[in-house]
Design an enzyme around this catalytic site. Sequence first.
Site, PDB file in Angstrom:
ATOM      1  N   ASP A  41      -0.406   4.326   3.409  1.00 41.75           N
ATOM      2  CA  ASP A  41      -0.908   4.746   2.093  1.00 41.75           C
ATOM      3  C   ASP A  41      -2.369   5.175   2.135  1.00 41.75           C
ATOM      4  OD1 ASP A  41       1.605   3.870   1.223  1.00 41.75           O
ATOM      5  OD2 ASP A  41       0.847   1.905   0.635  1.00 41.75           O
ATOM      6  N   GLU A 205       6.486   8.395  -6.612  1.00 45.00           N
ATOM      7  CA  GLU A 205       5.278   7.592  -6.513  1.00 45.00           C
ATOM      8  C   GLU A 205       4.162   8.346  -5.797  1.00 45.00           C
ATOM      9  OE1 GLU A 205       6.688   4.154  -4.440  1.00 45.00           O
ATOM     10  OE2 GLU A 205       6.498   5.068  -2.461  1.00 45.00           O
ATOM     11  N   HIS A 270       3.115   9.369   0.982  1.00 43.63           N
ATOM     12  CA  HIS A 270       1.978   8.681   0.362  1.00 43.63           C
ATOM     13  C   HIS A 270       0.673   9.134   1.009  1.00 43.63           C
ATOM     14  CE1 HIS A 270       0.859   5.404  -2.485  1.00 43.63           C
ATOM     15  NE2 HIS A 270      -0.290   5.869  -2.021  1.00 43.63           N
ATOM     16  N   ARG A 299       4.223   1.846   9.724  1.00 39.68           N
ATOM     17  CA  ARG A 299       3.713   3.063   9.084  1.00 39.68           C
ATOM     18  C   ARG A 299       2.244   3.218   9.468  1.00 39.68           C
ATOM     19  NH1 ARG A 299       4.571   1.905   2.998  1.00 39.68           N
ATOM     20  NH2 ARG A 299       3.988  -0.179   3.729  1.00 39.68           N
TER      21      ARG A 299
END
Length: 463
Positions: A41, A205, A270, A299
């Site tokens: 993120d 999102e 993201h 990630r």
Amino acid sequence: MPRPWRAALAALTVAMTVLVPAGEAGAAAQSFRNPVNPSADPSLIHHDGSYYVATTRGDRIGIWRSPSLATLLAAPEQVVWRDSDPTRNRQMWAPAFRHVGSRWYLYYTASDGVDANHRMYVLESAGDDPMGPYTFKARIADFGEYAIDGEPITHNGQSYFLWSGPGRGLGGPAQLYIARMSNPWTVTGGRVAIPADGGCTEVREGPTPLHRNGRTFLTYSTCDTGKPDYQLWMKSIADGADPMVAANWKQHPGPVFSRNDATGVWGPGHHSFFRSPDGTEDWIAYHGKNTGTYTYDFRTTRVQRFSWNADGTPSFGRPLAAGATQQLPSGDPGAATSVINDFDAQVTYAGTWQSGSGCGNQCFWSDDHWSGQAGATATVTFTGSRVALLSVRDRGNGIAAVSIDGGPEQRVDYYSGIRVGEQLNYLSPVLPRGQHTLRVRVTGERNPASGSTVISMDRIEVF
């Protein structure tokens, strides 16, 4: 020994991705490879001569700073915020930078440990420094229900806040919302839902704005972030149109950035956008995984340059392989970094090791060395002040002992319940600048969950 198949593979990779050739022994000072951060993120910016990145850390807000992308992976984390309030000090996700006047604002999501209780918050800096210090400013855009991934945008000179919340009749974080802002920490008036396509029903999102060519492009992530099909879709709105009218947002068909099985990148999304230091290039920062397995682990933050189509829309291309050597952003000062492959002359092996290309796109240059023999060693000779080891983790991997210049050994567990490639397994402490040796010893040990004691040697980054 010459390896024609490796040379051919290197040439093909360069041709397909327009990359800078790294060579067998190392890369030029004006190049880099992904990942640039081991977390997810990312909000990545360039400001006043440095790159800053903030990522999801769970129990804190941390920021990394580096003058070059080439050394961002080796930069230390500076924790800028921890919270003693138990209602908002767990599951802290997705920080996002915003610069307003002489202050920096960090927007993030947090809960009390229960996912359904996620709400959004904002920190304010004491001065004009992205590293803070920060103080808690406010809870923002609280409409009494689940809310995550908030970020401001400016359209027609007015500030708005965009976030993800429950979708009507769908459940979960499946809807984008927008509301006006009266200042960087306050939303005023009601909210408007922005319907958004996505090829799945799980999520909409991480809404992120990008303005160019008379339009604001709103890129957002869809599908569960743990799935390999996590991807980016896009809506846009023309300058002059009211963003509080949902119908003014144009839906662009299909994903604009998605998995690339050929390069071994799954679940890209993201994201954030930043300009090169000289302002001439556009770049995207995003997280992706080197495994197609459904998991929220592994990630990592990657970056790559993007361009623009003739119709004025952004062209993000396809995710590049983690180990693909890229030219640094224009104006980046570069750094004396290099990369060593497990087959290069700087790596010597003792004991029984095997090698091959069976790991495919989960390995750097599609090959690695491995051994499960207790006492087998791999010794890397390098010149620099720091070194990182990236390689496969797997359910059949064991425990290595890593040492620098004959010093104390550090145990490193290469086990993972799923197979993942080019994972950051070890980052050395800062060393005196000069020549050093790193030794990886196969201990013959494993944790109880592992099926064997194998250790992999693949990619060595030198800083």
